[in-house]
Design a protein around this motif. Structure first.
Motif, PDB file in Angstrom:
ATOM      1  N   LEU A 188       7.758  -3.237   9.704  1.00 49.58           N
ATOM      2  CA  LEU A 188       6.604  -3.545   8.870  1.00 49.58           C
ATOM      3  C   LEU A 188       5.450  -2.622   9.199  1.00 49.58           C
ATOM      4  CD1 LEU A 188       6.595  -7.449   8.937  1.00 49.58           C
ATOM      5  CD2 LEU A 188       7.463  -5.927   7.152  1.00 49.58           C
ATOM      6  N   THR A 189       4.917  -1.957   8.183  1.00 52.98           N
ATOM      7  CA  THR A 189       3.736  -1.125   8.341  1.00 52.98           C
ATOM      8  C   THR A 189       2.490  -1.967   8.074  1.00 52.98           C
ATOM      9  OG1 THR A 189       3.707  -0.497   6.022  1.00 52.98           O
ATOM     10  CG2 THR A 189       4.993   0.914   7.528  1.00 52.98           C
ATOM     11  N   LEU A 190       1.338  -1.412   8.354  1.00 56.16           N
ATOM     12  CA  LEU A 190       0.078  -2.106   8.075  1.00 56.16           C
ATOM     13  C   LEU A 190      -0.004  -2.471   6.597  1.00 56.16           C
ATOM     14  CD1 LEU A 190      -2.753  -3.150   8.728  1.00 56.16           C
ATOM     15  CD2 LEU A 190      -3.581  -0.794   8.502  1.00 56.16           C
ATOM     16  N   ASP A 191       0.308  -1.547   5.725  1.00 58.79           N
ATOM     17  CA  ASP A 191       0.241  -1.827   4.293  1.00 58.79           C
ATOM     18  C   ASP A 191       1.169  -2.967   3.898  1.00 58.79           C
ATOM     19  OD1 ASP A 191      -1.628   0.191   3.898  1.00 58.79           O
ATOM     20  OD2 ASP A 191      -0.127   1.678   3.319  1.00 58.79           O
ATOM     21  N   GLU A 192       2.354  -2.993   4.485  1.00 58.13           N
ATOM     22  CA  GLU A 192       3.309  -4.052   4.176  1.00 58.13           C
ATOM     23  C   GLU A 192       2.815  -5.413   4.665  1.00 58.13           C
ATOM     24  OE1 GLU A 192       7.476  -1.495   4.117  1.00 58.13           O
ATOM     25  OE2 GLU A 192       6.685  -2.180   6.044  1.00 58.13           O
ATOM     26  N   VAL A 193       2.223  -5.455   5.847  1.00 57.16           N
ATOM     27  CA  VAL A 193       1.695  -6.717   6.391  1.00 57.16           C
ATOM     28  C   VAL A 193       0.509  -7.197   5.560  1.00 57.16           C
ATOM     29  CG1 VAL A 193       0.554  -7.777   8.379  1.00 57.16           C
ATOM     30  CG2 VAL A 193       2.529  -6.288   8.732  1.00 57.16           C
ATOM     31  N   GLN A 194      -0.336  -6.269   5.143  1.00 56.83           N
ATOM     32  CA  GLN A 194      -1.532  -6.646   4.396  1.00 56.83           C
ATOM     33  C   GLN A 194      -1.227  -7.257   3.032  1.00 56.83           C
ATOM     34  OE1 GLN A 194      -3.729  -2.949   4.610  1.00 56.83           O
ATOM     35  NE2 GLN A 194      -5.119  -3.822   6.144  1.00 56.83           N
ATOM     36  N   VAL A 195      -0.010  -7.091   2.550  1.00 56.07           N
ATOM     37  CA  VAL A 195       0.364  -7.720   1.279  1.00 56.07           C
ATOM     38  C   VAL A 195       0.230  -9.235   1.368  1.00 56.07           C
ATOM     39  CG1 VAL A 195       2.318  -8.166  -0.287  1.00 56.07           C
ATOM     40  CG2 VAL A 195       1.875  -5.841   0.537  1.00 56.07           C
ATOM     41  N   VAL A 196       0.633  -9.814   2.500  1.00 58.92           N
ATOM     42  CA  VAL A 196       0.552 -11.275   2.655  1.00 58.92           C
ATOM     43  C   VAL A 196      -0.505 -11.714   3.656  1.00 58.92           C
ATOM     44  CG1 VAL A 196       2.906 -11.743   1.887  1.00 58.92           C
ATOM     45  CG2 VAL A 196       2.450 -11.309   4.295  1.00 58.92           C
ATOM     46  N   ASP A 253      -6.241  -9.885   5.598  1.00 60.31           N
ATOM     47  CA  ASP A 253      -7.319  -9.743   6.580  1.00 60.31           C
ATOM     48  C   ASP A 253      -6.903  -8.921   7.796  1.00 60.31           C
ATOM     49  OD1 ASP A 253      -9.005 -11.216   4.972  1.00 60.31           O
ATOM     50  OD2 ASP A 253      -8.557 -13.107   5.978  1.00 60.31           O
ATOM     51  N   THR A 254      -5.660  -8.477   7.852  1.00 60.06           N
ATOM     52  CA  THR A 254      -5.192  -7.658   8.967  1.00 60.06           C
ATOM     53  C   THR A 254      -5.874  -6.300   8.904  1.00 60.06           C
ATOM     54  OG1 THR A 254      -3.033  -8.753   8.871  1.00 60.06           O
ATOM     55  CG2 THR A 254      -3.160  -6.695  10.110  1.00 60.06           C
ATOM     56  N   THR A 255      -6.563  -5.948   9.979  1.00 54.06           N
ATOM     57  CA  THR A 255      -7.266  -4.664  10.039  1.00 54.06           C
ATOM     58  C   THR A 255      -6.421  -3.623  10.758  1.00 54.06           C
ATOM     59  OG1 THR A 255      -8.295  -5.158  12.163  1.00 54.06           O
ATOM     60  CG2 THR A 255      -9.495  -5.864  10.166  1.00 54.06           C
ATOM     61  N   ALA A 256      -6.813  -2.370  10.624  1.00 53.25           N
ATOM     62  CA  ALA A 256      -6.121  -1.296  11.341  1.00 53.25           C
ATOM     63  C   ALA A 256      -6.195  -1.535  12.843  1.00 53.25           C
ATOM     64  CB  ALA A 256      -6.722   0.061  10.976  1.00 53.25           C
ATOM     65  N   GLU A 257      -7.336  -2.032  13.305  1.00 55.86           N
ATOM     66  CA  GLU A 257      -7.505  -2.281  14.732  1.00 55.86           C
ATOM     67  C   GLU A 257      -6.587  -3.395  15.222  1.00 55.86           C
ATOM     68  OE1 GLU A 257     -10.125  -2.145  12.508  1.00 55.86           O
ATOM     69  OE2 GLU A 257     -10.757  -0.127  13.074  1.00 55.86           O
ATOM     70  N   SER A 258      -6.490  -4.482  14.455  1.00 56.96           N
ATOM     71  CA  SER A 258      -5.624  -5.577  14.893  1.00 56.96           C
ATOM     72  C   SER A 258      -4.151  -5.167  14.795  1.00 56.96           C
ATOM     73  CB  SER A 258      -5.896  -6.859  14.094  1.00 56.96           C
ATOM     74  OG  SER A 258      -5.573  -6.699  12.731  1.00 56.96           O
ATOM     75  N   PHE A 259      -3.806  -4.379  13.789  1.00 57.27           N
ATOM     76  CA  PHE A 259      -2.434  -3.897  13.667  1.00 57.27           C
ATOM     77  C   PHE A 259      -2.081  -2.996  14.850  1.00 57.27           C
ATOM     78  CE2 PHE A 259       1.010  -1.206  12.202  1.00 57.27           C
ATOM     79  CZ  PHE A 259       1.851  -2.122  11.600  1.00 57.27           C
ATOM     80  N   THR A 260      -2.993  -2.128  15.232  1.00 59.09           N
ATOM     81  CA  THR A 260      -2.770  -1.245  16.379  1.00 59.09           C
ATOM     82  C   THR A 260      -2.560  -2.063  17.651  1.00 59.09           C
ATOM     83  OG1 THR A 260      -4.043   0.539  15.384  1.00 59.09           O
ATOM     84  CG2 THR A 260      -3.770   0.623  17.775  1.00 59.09           C
TER      85      THR A 260
END
Length: 79
Positions: free
Chosen positions: A34-42, A45-52
């Protein structure tokens, strides 16, 4: 690769109800991650910082283990 992808999506489905709602659509490139873009679909509120912070191996994607660790750390909701 298909069994690995199905196993991953099944794990996500059991672990995260929000992700389960769109499990078949989440992994849009079919790589089993799962990439950031894929997670952000559902979880928009997931940010680049939290994904990192969730991406333990810094490869730009979350695998099953990283999703579990993110849940344990409170960065993703538990199922």
């Amino acid at each position: 690769m298909l069994p690995k992808t199905l196993t991953f999506l099944s794990s996500i489905g059991l672990a995260l109800p929000a992700l389960a709602m769109a499990a078949t659509e989440l992994d849009t490139n079919g790589d089993g991650l799962l990439t950031l873009d894929e997670v952000q679909v559902v979880l928009p509120d997931t940010t680049a910082e939290s994904f990192t912070a969730m991406d333990a191996n810094s490869d730009g994607a979350l695998d099953v283990e990283e999703v579990g660790m993110a849940q344990d750390a409170g960065l993703l909701p538990k199922g």
